[in-house]
Design a protein around this motif. Structure first.
Motif, PDB file in Angstrom:
ATOM      1  N   ASP A 216     119.141  11.484 -42.822  1.00 55.11           N
ATOM      2  CA  ASP A 216     119.986  10.479 -42.507  1.00 55.11           C
ATOM      3  C   ASP A 216     119.423   9.284 -42.374  1.00 55.11           C
ATOM      4  O   ASP A 216     119.956   8.050 -42.483  1.00 55.11           O
ATOM      5  N   THR A 217     118.138   9.323 -42.080  1.00 48.96           N
ATOM      6  CA  THR A 217     117.451   7.914 -41.491  1.00 48.96           C
ATOM      7  C   THR A 217     117.182   7.060 -42.765  1.00 48.96           C
ATOM      8  O   THR A 217     117.472   5.811 -42.856  1.00 48.96           O
TER       9      THR A 217
ATOM     10  N   LEU B 250     119.346   7.426 -45.625  1.00 53.81           N
ATOM     11  CA  LEU B 250     120.674   6.965 -46.219  1.00 53.81           C
ATOM     12  C   LEU B 250     121.275   5.733 -45.062  1.00 53.81           C
ATOM     13  O   LEU B 250     121.636   4.879 -45.758  1.00 53.81           O
ATOM     14  N   GLU B 251     120.699   5.702 -43.856  1.00 61.76           N
ATOM     15  CA  GLU B 251     121.055   4.461 -43.045  1.00 61.76           C
ATOM     16  C   GLU B 251     120.306   3.350 -43.482  1.00 61.76           C
ATOM     17  O   GLU B 251     121.120   2.344 -43.388  1.00 61.76           O
TER      18      GLU B 251
ATOM     19  N   SER C 246     112.321  10.578 -49.531  1.00 60.94           N
ATOM     20  CA  SER C 246     113.094  11.625 -49.335  1.00 60.94           C
ATOM     21  C   SER C 246     112.414  12.756 -50.040  1.00 60.94           C
ATOM     22  O   SER C 246     113.073  14.070 -50.020  1.00 60.94           O
TER      23      SER C 246
ATOM     24  N   THR D   1     124.225  17.726 -51.702  1.00 59.98           N
ATOM     25  CA  THR D   1     123.435  17.665 -50.338  1.00 59.98           C
ATOM     26  C   THR D   1     122.937  18.892 -50.043  1.00 59.98           C
ATOM     27  O   THR D   1     123.116  19.889 -50.701  1.00 59.98           O
TER      28      THR D   1
END
Length: 223
Positions: free
Chosen positions: A20-21, A23-24, A40, A203
């Motif tokens: 998530d970090t 993607l943010e 990633s 995912t």
């Protein structure tokens, strides 16, 4: 102790399991998509279907998958990497191969296996010279499947294979084809539309769906 040797392309390497970090940061345009990919890699390795499967079963894992790899390239990597001595260390060894596009090519370049896609010059040159057809590409994939199958048979490994995201293999009566025991001819059909990353790969939750199908297969009485 059991061992899983996983083979495939980005669908087995775990591409799509972005933290998530990351993607943010991508949403805020602080990093590019290429940077997001490289940031990633550890997450891909930790959350792909093969890692999830071995975590659930308590097995060891050798994941030979590489993003963009051809089927011929994966067979070469298996032969170059895996020692016949493994059968002395483990009670059971499963080789599970999620096939990639049959059109990809591979050659040894600077002592390493190099795969080529349809948009690369090497592929276009081979295609122009050979007039390679879809059937030719599938026949080549079938050849490498047979090579891997014979290696597994000689070492008493369990060998299962299927199509990841394209129908690279169509010999429906092949005894080792896991898809004769599955609902769909490709694993991407198991993954719901809302479980894909922006790059078109599953995912972490999507890979869990794939893992569950394979788990159900290898823990049944079929194999």
């Amino acid at each position: 102790m059991n061992l899983l040797i996983a083979m495939g392309d980005s669908w087995t390497a775990g591409v799509g399991c972005y933290p998530d970090t990351v993607l943010e940061r991508l949403d805020r345009k602080e990093i590019s998509k290429d940077q997001a990919y490289f940031l990633s890699l550890d997450s891909f390795a930790e959350h792909n279907w093969a890692k999830q499967l071995t975590n659930k079963l308590g097995w060891d894992l050798i994941n030979l998958a590489e993003g963009g790899c051809s089927n011929s390239g994966q067979a070469k990597i298996l032969f170059d990497t895996v020692s016949d001595e493994l059968c002395k260390k483990y009670d059971n060894i499963f080789v599970i191969w999620l096939l990639s596009s049959s059109h990809r090519l591979s050659f040894y370049v600077n002592d390493k296996v190099r795969s080529y896609h349809a948009d690369e010059k090497m592929y276009k040159m081979v295609q122009k010279i050979s007039s390679r057809t879809d059937n030719d590409a599938q026949l080549e994939t079938n050849f490498y499947i047979k090579c891997v199958e014979k290696l597994c048979k000689s070492n008493n490994y369990q060998f299962l294979f299927g199509n990841a995201h394209v129908e690279a293999h169509t010999l429906k009566d092949h005894k080792s084809n896991m898809h004769k025991n599955l609902k769909y001819p490709t694993f991407n059909r198991y993954v719901p539309d809302n479980m894909y990353a922006y790059c078109g790969h599953p995912t972490t939750q999507g890979y869990t769906i794939i893992m569950s199908e394979i788990y159900n297969l290898i823990t049944s009485e079929v194999y």
